[in-house]
Design an enzyme around this catalytic site. Structure first.
Site, PDB file in Angstrom:
ATOM      1  N   LYS A 100      46.891  35.337  40.176  1.00  0.00           N
ATOM      2  CA  LYS A 100      48.322  35.436  40.466  1.00  0.00           C
ATOM      3  C   LYS A 100      48.497  35.283  41.959  1.00  0.00           C
ATOM      4  CE  LYS A 100      49.014  38.366  36.597  1.00  0.00           C
ATOM      5  NZ  LYS A 100      49.901  39.203  35.871  1.00  0.00           N
TER       6      LYS A 100
ATOM      7  N   TYR B  31      57.324  36.110  39.107  1.00  0.00           N
ATOM      8  CA  TYR B  31      56.649  36.182  40.399  1.00  0.00           C
ATOM      9  C   TYR B  31      55.837  34.937  40.714  1.00  0.00           C
ATOM     10  CZ  TYR B  31      57.619  40.984  39.094  1.00  0.00           C
ATOM     11  OH  TYR B  31      58.229  42.135  38.692  1.00  0.00           O
ATOM     12  N   GLY B  32      56.026  33.851  39.976  1.00  0.00           N
ATOM     13  CA  GLY B  32      55.213  32.665  40.239  1.00  0.00           C
ATOM     14  C   GLY B  32      54.273  32.420  39.076  1.00  0.00           C
ATOM     15  N   THR B  33      53.465  31.377  39.233  1.00  0.00           N
ATOM     16  CA  THR B  33      52.616  30.935  38.135  1.00  0.00           C
ATOM     17  C   THR B  33      51.333  31.753  38.043  1.00  0.00           C
ATOM     18  OG1 THR B  33      53.443  28.779  38.780  1.00  0.00           O
ATOM     19  CG2 THR B  33      51.819  28.818  37.045  1.00  0.00           C
TER      20      THR B  33
ATOM     21  N   ILE C 137      48.677  29.983  32.476  1.00  0.00           N
ATOM     22  CA  ILE C 137      48.951  30.984  31.430  1.00  0.00           C
ATOM     23  C   ILE C 137      50.456  31.136  31.257  1.00  0.00           C
ATOM     24  CG2 ILE C 137      48.647  33.365  30.670  1.00  0.00           C
ATOM     25  CD1 ILE C 137      46.137  33.479  32.428  1.00  0.00           C
TER      26      ILE C 137
ATOM     27  N   ASP D 167      58.185  47.691  35.674  1.00  0.00           N
ATOM     28  CA  ASP D 167      58.559  46.504  34.902  1.00  0.00           C
ATOM     29  C   ASP D 167      57.761  46.457  33.597  1.00  0.00           C
ATOM     30  OD1 ASP D 167      59.867  44.142  34.278  1.00  0.00           O
ATOM     31  OD2 ASP D 167      58.482  42.878  35.416  1.00  0.00           O
TER      32      ASP D 167
END
Length: 308
Positions: A40, A22-24, A17, A142
């Site tokens: 996640k 924070y990563g894929t 996506i 965030d």
């Protein structure tokens, strides 16, 4: 927190996506239910007992919120942890999958953009989700259009909340620029902060729904503050936080400009609410609960919208 079940894979990745700070993130299929989910993963440092202690606390908190099943908060469906080494554990959070975020939703809206009634509805849902998080002592920290999901039925769901702390140890490893555009002055100034941070971000998003582009596009912390003061004016000396290194003298003495110069389509009540959200002093900023009580959500426009 369940450790991964041997070789049986319950979630099959279907597509990537996007890679956040924070990563894929992957879209995956739950092989048991056939439902789509969002995965996640994050690598977490473990303590002496081999457990990622702060992460366990954060995840427990997210799981507790899950029991309320709030309509405006994305569902955390599962948590899997796989030990990679003595020092590191991979934690995978499994969320319900929603096809689009608010950023995409705004981009896809045909010109001239969303109707005032639609913006009001989205804002109300966003504030409902936020009031729920804040009443459970959860800060998002965030909030931006990419973290607000909109279902095909037009339902708003807050995502990635509570993750700011889970990911904080991982963040240091990621040379990614997290956008400044929705950050409140107290965070930019590195002062202490609490739940009002999310209200500032919500105000920025409120303006963006009308403008179809961000309100404050700074390129650095200083530049971002400068852009904010061009709109809301330089705050008085007594409102400047005392626990910061950056002096108020670094900024030109600007007067506040009418918010309608920047958000011309907003109505009078909307403009009043927006200014209460974009208040420099976090202690004077409106809360999510009080924002929901604001006249903006109770005026005649709402009645016309529901009849048509």
């Amino acid at each position: 927190m369940a450790m991964a079940h041997g070789t049986r894979v319950q979630y099959e990745p279907v597509a990537e996506i996007g890679g956040g700070a924070y990563g894929t993130v992957y879209k995956a299929r739950d092989t048991e239910s056939g439902q789509f989910v969002a995965l996640k993963s994050v690598r977490v440092q473990t303590d002496q007992n081999g457990l990622p202690s702060s992460t366990v606390r954060e995840v427990a908190l997210l799981r507790r919120l899950e029991q309320f099943d709030h309509p405006n908060v994305v569902r955390l469906m599962d948590v899997c942890a796989t030990q990679r080494s003595d020092q590191e554990t991979k934690v995978t959070l499994v969320f319900e999958h929603v096809d689009q975020d608010l950023k995409t939703y705004l981009e896809r809206a045909p010109a001239p953009g969303l109707s005032p009634g639609r913006i009001k509805d989205l804002m109300k849902q966003l504030l409902c989700g936020l009031a729920f998080l804040h009443s459970n002592r959860v800060m998002h920290r965030d909030l931006k259009p990419e973290n607000i999901l909109v279902t095909s039925q037009g339902q708003v769901k807050l995502a990635d909340f509570g993750l700011a702390r889970i990911y904080s140890c991982h963040m240091a490893l990621t040379p990614v620029v997290v956008t400044l555009w929705y950050r409140p002055p107290e965070v930019l100034l590195q002062s202490s902060y609490a739940t009002p941070v999310d209200i500032w971000s919500t105000g920025c998003i409120f303006a963006e729904m009308f403008r179809r582009k961000p309100l404050f596009c700074g390129e650095s912390e200083m530049d971002q503050l400068g852009k904010i003061f061009e709109v809301v004016g330089l705050p008085p000396e007594e409102e400047w936080p005392t626990d910061v290194t950056l002096s108020r003298k670094n900024f030109p003495p600007l007067m506040a400009r009418p918010i309608t110069d920047f958000v011309p389509e907003i109505n009078e009540q909307g403009a009043q609410l927006l200014l209460k959200m974009l208040t420099f002093d976090p202690l004077k900023r409106i809360s999510a609960l009080n924002a929901l009580e604001h006249l903006y959500f109770h005026d005649e426009e709402t009645l016309i919208e529901t009849k048509s």
